[in-house]
Structures are given as structure tokens and as C-alpha cells.
Design a protein around this motif. Sequence first.
Motif, PDB file in Angstrom:
ATOM      1  N   LYS A  58      81.205  79.336  22.774  1.00 42.07           N
ATOM      2  CA  LYS A  58      81.096  79.127  21.323  1.00 42.07           C
ATOM      3  C   LYS A  58      81.669  77.768  20.928  1.00 42.07           C
ATOM      4  CE  LYS A  58      82.597  81.266  17.011  1.00 42.07           C
ATOM      5  NZ  LYS A  58      83.362  82.376  16.424  1.00 42.07           N
ATOM      6  N   ARG A  59      82.793  77.388  21.509  1.00 45.57           N
ATOM      7  CA  ARG A  59      83.472  76.136  21.136  1.00 45.57           C
ATOM      8  C   ARG A  59      82.768  74.896  21.691  1.00 45.57           C
ATOM      9  NH1 ARG A  59      85.441  78.457  16.993  1.00 45.57           N
ATOM     10  NH2 ARG A  59      86.893  80.111  17.495  1.00 45.57           N
ATOM     11  N   PHE A  60      82.096  75.030  22.830  1.00 45.08           N
ATOM     12  CA  PHE A  60      81.344  73.891  23.370  1.00 45.08           C
ATOM     13  C   PHE A  60      80.266  73.438  22.382  1.00 45.08           C
ATOM     14  CE2 PHE A  60      82.405  75.171  27.952  1.00 45.08           C
ATOM     15  CZ  PHE A  60      83.324  74.144  28.095  1.00 45.08           C
ATOM     16  N   LYS A  61      79.725  74.369  21.626  1.00 46.89           N
ATOM     17  CA  LYS A  61      78.655  74.046  20.681  1.00 46.89           C
ATOM     18  C   LYS A  61      79.153  73.266  19.471  1.00 46.89           C
ATOM     19  CE  LYS A  61      75.979  77.999  22.146  1.00 46.89           C
ATOM     20  NZ  LYS A  61      75.546  79.353  21.844  1.00 46.89           N
ATOM     21  N   GLU A  62      80.460  73.214  19.267  1.00 46.44           N
ATOM     22  CA  GLU A  62      81.021  72.505  18.111  1.00 46.44           C
ATOM     23  C   GLU A  62      80.952  70.983  18.255  1.00 46.44           C
ATOM     24  OE1 GLU A  62      84.304  75.905  16.836  1.00 46.44           O
ATOM     25  OE2 GLU A  62      85.010  74.020  17.693  1.00 46.44           O
ATOM     26  N   ILE A  63      80.852  70.493  19.486  1.00 46.69           N
ATOM     27  CA  ILE A  63      80.801  69.050  19.734  1.00 46.69           C
ATOM     28  C   ILE A  63      79.461  68.746  20.399  1.00 46.69           C
ATOM     29  CG2 ILE A  63      81.857  67.135  20.994  1.00 46.69           C
ATOM     30  CD1 ILE A  63      84.510  68.539  20.777  1.00 46.69           C
ATOM     31  N   SER A  67      77.613  70.370  24.035  1.00 40.02           N
ATOM     32  CA  SER A  67      76.729  71.505  23.777  1.00 40.02           C
ATOM     33  C   SER A  67      75.865  71.910  24.970  1.00 40.02           C
ATOM     34  CB  SER A  67      75.834  71.214  22.573  1.00 40.02           C
ATOM     35  OG  SER A  67      75.028  70.083  22.825  1.00 40.02           O
ATOM     36  N   ALA A  68      75.698  71.018  25.949  1.00 43.59           N
ATOM     37  CA  ALA A  68      74.856  71.340  27.106  1.00 43.59           C
ATOM     38  C   ALA A  68      75.644  71.884  28.301  1.00 43.59           C
ATOM     39  CB  ALA A  68      74.076  70.097  27.534  1.00 43.59           C
ATOM     40  N   VAL A  69      76.922  72.180  28.122  1.00 46.74           N
ATOM     41  CA  VAL A  69      77.729  72.707  29.226  1.00 46.74           C
ATOM     42  C   VAL A  69      77.185  74.076  29.635  1.00 46.74           C
ATOM     43  CG1 VAL A  69      80.019  73.518  29.924  1.00 46.74           C
ATOM     44  CG2 VAL A  69      79.804  71.443  28.556  1.00 46.74           C
ATOM     45  N   ALA A  70      76.988  74.241  30.939  1.00 46.19           N
ATOM     46  CA  ALA A  70      76.464  75.500  31.472  1.00 46.19           C
ATOM     47  C   ALA A  70      77.513  76.164  32.363  1.00 46.19           C
ATOM     48  CB  ALA A  70      75.207  75.229  32.280  1.00 46.19           C
ATOM     49  N   PHE A  71      77.614  77.472  32.240  1.00 49.09           N
ATOM     50  CA  PHE A  71      78.521  78.261  33.067  1.00 49.09           C
ATOM     51  C   PHE A  71      77.767  78.799  34.268  1.00 49.09           C
ATOM     52  CE2 PHE A  71      80.963  78.188  29.259  1.00 49.09           C
ATOM     53  CZ  PHE A  71      82.262  78.466  29.600  1.00 49.09           C
ATOM     54  N   GLN A  89      77.520  69.943  33.613  1.00 50.17           N
ATOM     55  CA  GLN A  89      76.842  69.216  32.550  1.00 50.17           C
ATOM     56  C   GLN A  89      76.555  67.804  33.043  1.00 50.17           C
ATOM     57  OE1 GLN A  89      77.880  69.153  28.159  1.00 50.17           O
ATOM     58  NE2 GLN A  89      78.659  67.146  28.762  1.00 50.17           N
ATOM     59  N   ALA A  90      75.346  67.329  32.851  1.00 52.10           N
ATOM     60  CA  ALA A  90      74.947  65.946  33.147  1.00 52.10           C
ATOM     61  C   ALA A  90      75.377  65.487  34.540  1.00 52.10           C
ATOM     62  CB  ALA A  90      75.501  65.002  32.092  1.00 52.10           C
ATOM     63  N   GLY A  91      75.181  66.317  35.546  1.00 49.16           N
ATOM     64  CA  GLY A  91      75.512  65.942  36.915  1.00 49.16           C
ATOM     65  C   GLY A  91      76.968  66.125  37.293  1.00 49.16           C
ATOM     66  N   ALA A  92      77.808  66.517  36.365  1.00 51.13           N
ATOM     67  CA  ALA A  92      79.234  66.761  36.653  1.00 51.13           C
ATOM     68  C   ALA A  92      79.467  68.255  36.825  1.00 51.13           C
ATOM     69  CB  ALA A  92      80.097  66.231  35.527  1.00 51.13           C
ATOM     70  N   GLN A  93      80.473  68.574  37.630  1.00 50.84           N
ATOM     71  CA  GLN A  93      80.796  69.979  37.845  1.00 50.84           C
ATOM     72  C   GLN A  93      82.300  70.156  37.955  1.00 50.84           C
ATOM     73  OE1 GLN A  93      78.428  72.222  40.664  1.00 50.84           O
ATOM     74  NE2 GLN A  93      80.272  73.257  41.406  1.00 50.84           N
ATOM     75  N   LEU A  94      82.800  71.214  37.334  1.00 51.92           N
ATOM     76  CA  LEU A  94      84.203  71.603  37.458  1.00 51.92           C
ATOM     77  C   LEU A  94      84.257  72.989  38.072  1.00 51.92           C
ATOM     78  CD1 LEU A  94      85.736  70.680  33.954  1.00 51.92           C
ATOM     79  CD2 LEU A  94      85.815  69.350  36.060  1.00 51.92           C
ATOM     80  N   ASP A  95      85.229  73.192  38.946  1.00 48.56           N
ATOM     81  CA  ASP A  95      85.500  74.524  39.470  1.00 48.56           C
ATOM     82  C   ASP A  95      86.546  75.155  38.566  1.00 48.56           C
ATOM     83  OD1 ASP A  95      83.819  74.189  41.691  1.00 48.56           O
ATOM     84  OD2 ASP A  95      85.421  73.193  42.812  1.00 48.56           O
ATOM     85  N   VAL A  96      86.325  76.388  38.183  1.00 51.42           N
ATOM     86  CA  VAL A  96      87.262  77.115  37.336  1.00 51.42           C
ATOM     87  C   VAL A  96      87.753  78.313  38.134  1.00 51.42           C
ATOM     88  CG1 VAL A  96      87.620  78.295  35.136  1.00 51.42           C
ATOM     89  CG2 VAL A  96      85.977  76.410  35.278  1.00 51.42           C
ATOM     90  N   LEU A 123      84.844  63.435  33.647  1.00 52.46           N
ATOM     91  CA  LEU A 123      85.900  63.260  32.647  1.00 52.46           C
ATOM     92  C   LEU A 123      85.468  63.874  31.324  1.00 52.46           C
ATOM     93  CD1 LEU A 123      88.619  62.109  31.710  1.00 52.46           C
ATOM     94  CD2 LEU A 123      87.457  59.943  31.262  1.00 52.46           C
ATOM     95  N   GLN A 124      84.234  63.633  30.920  1.00 53.73           N
ATOM     96  CA  GLN A 124      83.734  64.207  29.672  1.00 53.73           C
ATOM     97  C   GLN A 124      83.724  65.730  29.737  1.00 53.73           C
ATOM     98  OE1 GLN A 124      80.068  62.612  28.149  1.00 53.73           O
ATOM     99  NE2 GLN A 124      79.726  64.377  26.842  1.00 53.73           N
ATOM    100  N   LEU A 125      83.316  66.281  30.867  1.00 60.10           N
ATOM    101  CA  LEU A 125      83.289  67.736  31.025  1.00 60.10           C
ATOM    102  C   LEU A 125      84.707  68.316  30.967  1.00 60.10           C
ATOM    103  CD1 LEU A 125      81.694  70.314  31.497  1.00 60.10           C
ATOM    104  CD2 LEU A 125      81.667  69.774  33.940  1.00 60.10           C
ATOM    105  N   MET A 126      85.675  67.617  31.557  1.00 58.03           N
ATOM    106  CA  MET A 126      87.069  68.086  31.504  1.00 58.03           C
ATOM    107  C   MET A 126      87.594  68.022  30.067  1.00 58.03           C
ATOM    108  SD  MET A 126      89.543  69.363  33.387  1.00 58.03           S
ATOM    109  CE  MET A 126      89.574  68.850  35.099  1.00 58.03           C
ATOM    110  N   MET A 127      87.250  66.953  29.354  1.00 55.45           N
ATOM    111  CA  MET A 127      87.687  66.831  27.956  1.00 55.45           C
ATOM    112  C   MET A 127      87.061  67.946  27.105  1.00 55.45           C
ATOM    113  SD  MET A 127      89.699  64.190  27.807  1.00 55.45           S
ATOM    114  CE  MET A 127      89.702  62.997  26.494  1.00 55.45           C
TER     115      MET A 127
END
Length: 184
Positions: A58-63, A67-71, A89-96, A123-127
Motif C-alpha cells: 500500500k505504501r509503495f503506491k504513495e510514491i 509504485s512498480a515494486v514487486a514482491f 524493481q527496474a532490474g534491482a532486487q533486495l532479499d528480505v 539504492l532507490q529500491l532500498m529507499m
Amino acid sequence: MIRRLAVCALLIVQVLPAFAAKEEVEYLIPEDWATKEPPKQVDGLPLSPKELESGMKKRFKEIPQCSAVAFGTANVVKDGAAVYQTLSQAGAQLDVIIDVNSEGKVGNAKFIGAKGAKDDPELQLMMCSTYAVMRTLQPDLETREKAQKNMKHVWVSAQQKPFEMAFYFNKIKTQYVPFEMNVH
């Protein structure tokens, strides 16, 4: 010139003892203090892993940039004691990696970037993740503007060394090497 130095020296000699003297402080403790139970320490976040995920979506959609972050698919490991998931998102990936406590709530949420902060999409995905976590944990108290300000603060502060900040009833620790954020 010598007179000025002498006057300054005399002032310092008179002022220093005042700073060195410690004031005694009297603390007032209620009489029934011994009979009260100490407050329970919060063990992790007040959310389940699913609540954290839905709140962050829900919060990803606020910026717009987020908005394109995928789980990725949530994989339960260690007999339910942890959940592994990815964000992309956009070729970046974070492990959670989410540690689940005995109450089924998030004990610690760790966001890890393999490429590091020099990779702009990561960096953008982490932010975005930092913003989403802050807004999910405190949707009423942490406004959009305040969350953006706090997000920037934790990452600017982590540029030289790991930085940990109290965030209401929780803590957020950020660091550049290795590139990660811990929320507990």
C-alpha cells in the motif's frame, strides 16, 4: 594583547569549577513502585509478516518512483521461524528475511542488497523499502513528508558507519557495507 589573554585566563579559571561541579538530582519514585510490574519490552514489530507485506504494498503506491515494486513469493523456512522473500524493481532486487517470533509477529525484518548503494536502482529500491516500512509501522504518526525526511536521515547518517535510530517503539538500523536495513 597580553591583557586580553590575562582577562580570558582569569575568566576561565573562575568559570571552569562551576562546570565541573555536579548538581545532585533527586528523583521522586511513587510509593507503590515496588508493587507494579515493569513494562513489557516489545519484541519486534507489532505486525505479522503478511500484515507487513500488505502495508508495504500500500505504501509503495504513495510514491511514483516506488509504485512498480514487486514482491516475490514468500517462502516460509526454519519451521515457520523465518520468511524469505524478494523485492524487485527496474532490474534491482533486495532479499528480505523476516524472523518470526513465538507470537507470530515480525521479530526482525532484514532488507539486503547484493550490489550495494552504488547501484542506483538498488539504492532507490532500498529507499522505497525504508519509506514503506516507516509508513506501515506508524501510518497515523508518520506522515508522507515526515517519512521521506526520516528515510533520508537514516541513510545519510549511515554513509560513514552503521546507524541505528529509535523509531517510535522500534529501531531501524541502516548500513552501506554490507548494504542492508534491519527493522526490529
